[in-house]
Design an enzyme around this catalytic site. Structure first.
Site, PDB file in Angstrom:
ATOM      1  N   CYS A   1       5.337   7.678 -36.576  1.00  0.00           N
ATOM      2  CA  CYS A   1       5.101   6.506 -35.819  1.00  0.00           C
ATOM      3  C   CYS A   1       5.357   5.180 -36.899  1.00  0.00           C
ATOM      4  CB  CYS A   1       3.754   6.342 -35.230  1.00  0.00           C
ATOM      5  SG  CYS A   1       3.511   4.610 -34.328  1.00  0.00           S
TER       6      CYS A   1
ATOM      7  N   CYS B   1       2.724   2.588 -36.542  1.00  0.00           N
ATOM      8  CA  CYS B   1       1.270   2.776 -36.339  1.00  0.00           C
ATOM      9  C   CYS B   1       0.950   2.707 -38.246  1.00  0.00           C
ATOM     10  CB  CYS B   1       0.926   4.109 -36.044  1.00  0.00           C
ATOM     11  SG  CYS B   1       1.153   4.231 -34.376  1.00  0.00           S
ATOM     12  N   ASP B   2       1.955   3.309 -38.946  1.00  0.00           N
ATOM     13  CA  ASP B   2       1.418   3.539 -40.362  1.00  0.00           C
ATOM     14  C   ASP B   2       2.567   2.856 -41.446  1.00  0.00           C
ATOM     15  OD1 ASP B   2      -0.278   5.493 -39.438  1.00  0.00           O
ATOM     16  OD2 ASP B   2       1.347   6.992 -39.565  1.00  0.00           O
TER      17      ASP B   2
END
Length: 299
Positions: free
Chosen positions: A130, A133-134
């Site tokens: 992701c 997300c990261d």
């Protein structure tokens, strides 16, 4: 006892829950809105009504709020097992059991993995599925994106604004993405693209340090700080299999595309778990059809 239980809190499940609640049915949605592909998809520019785009997390939260506004219940629990018993469906979660007259499977799909040495070892330590997300963890660093489609294209575009250098390792001979993404990628100055790549292994020393791959018959290695895997998705069909629901040759839940019915009476399915064109808009439409069909089944 609920009229309808919807398993999955992505766009298909939230839409189905909203429609069932508006139809006067006692509806329960099981799942986390933040675990859906929609929530992890970053900026959506092709969802109608948002000319400037909308972040996937915000869209999920709006869908959740709308479903709850009309009376749908949302429990962020993981459904572990489903059984059919005397005309009802019993859903077991980590901490409770629920019963319903009809069931809508909107369990979505999970990211496909590379299945190479080092991938599991360095998951959460440089290997990510992701970018949104990261990605911020790799600001001013060097990363590789492994994939071939719209997911890989969106990840590259997002990461190029954070990272010093982005390597796109395309596992196919050309990028299979929307023209608007390809045009933007062509203008990036901190991107290198390699086509026809076969990942071999991910290396590290406590954290990812490199990725090895084959390209054009040669084995190569790139020093990177992170590897983002964008290899598409595989359907989450374990609960469907428990119920004896038929699957397609591709492993997706088989449904009547008009009604979203499965072969099991009272069980309907919608969204990525059924395959087809995996778009938020098609998931919303399928969730609508599943809800209408479930309500008719109950009546």
């Amino acid at each position: 006892m609920y009229d309808v239980i919807i398993i999955g809190a992505g766009p298909a499940g939230l839409t189905a829950g909203m429609y069932c609640a508006r139809g006067g049915k006692k509806a329960l949605i099981l799942g986390s809105v933040y675990g859906s592909q929609q929530s992890m998809g970053g900026l959506y520019e092709n969802y109608p009504g948002f000319p400037d785009g909308i972040q996937g997390i915000e869209l999920s939260e709006r869908m959740r709020d709308q479903a709850e506004k009309y009376g749908a219940e949302l429990n962020e629990e993981l459904a572990l097992k489903v059984v059919s018993l005397n005309g009802f469906f019993r859903v077991k979660t980590e901490g409770w059991e629920y019963q319903a007259k009809a069931l809508i499977l909107a369990t979505g799909a999970s990211h496909r993995k590379l299945l190479v040495p080092g991938e599991e070892e360095y998951a959460t330590r440089g290997v990510s599925y992701c970018a949104y997300c990261d990605g911020s963890l790799f600001r001013n660093k060097v990363v590789a994106v492994v994939g071939y489609g719209n997911g890989a294209a969106r990840a590259v575009l997002y990461l190029s604004g954070l990272c010093q250098k982005v390597h796109l390792l395309n596992v196919r001979e050309e990028l299979v993405a929307e023209a608007v993404y390809i045009d933007r990628i062509d203008s990036l100055t901190n991107l290198t693209v390699l086509q026809g790549v076969e990942p071999v292994r991910i290396l590290g020393d406590g954290f990812v340090t490199a990725i090895e791959f084959r390209a054009r018959g040669r084995e190569r290695s790139l020093k990177v700080d992170g590897v983002f895997v964008e290899m598409g998705v595989s359907p989450n069909v374990e609960l469907a299999a428990d119920l004896g629901v038929d699957l397609t040759k591709g492993g997706f839940v088989k449904v009547n595309r008009l009604t979203q019915e499965t072969n099991v009476p009272g069980v309907f399915a919608a969204g990525d778990v059924t395959g087809g064109r995996m778009q938020v808009t098609t998931a919303v439409g399928a969730g609508t059809s599943a809800a209408i069909s479930a309500m008719r089944y109950i009546q």
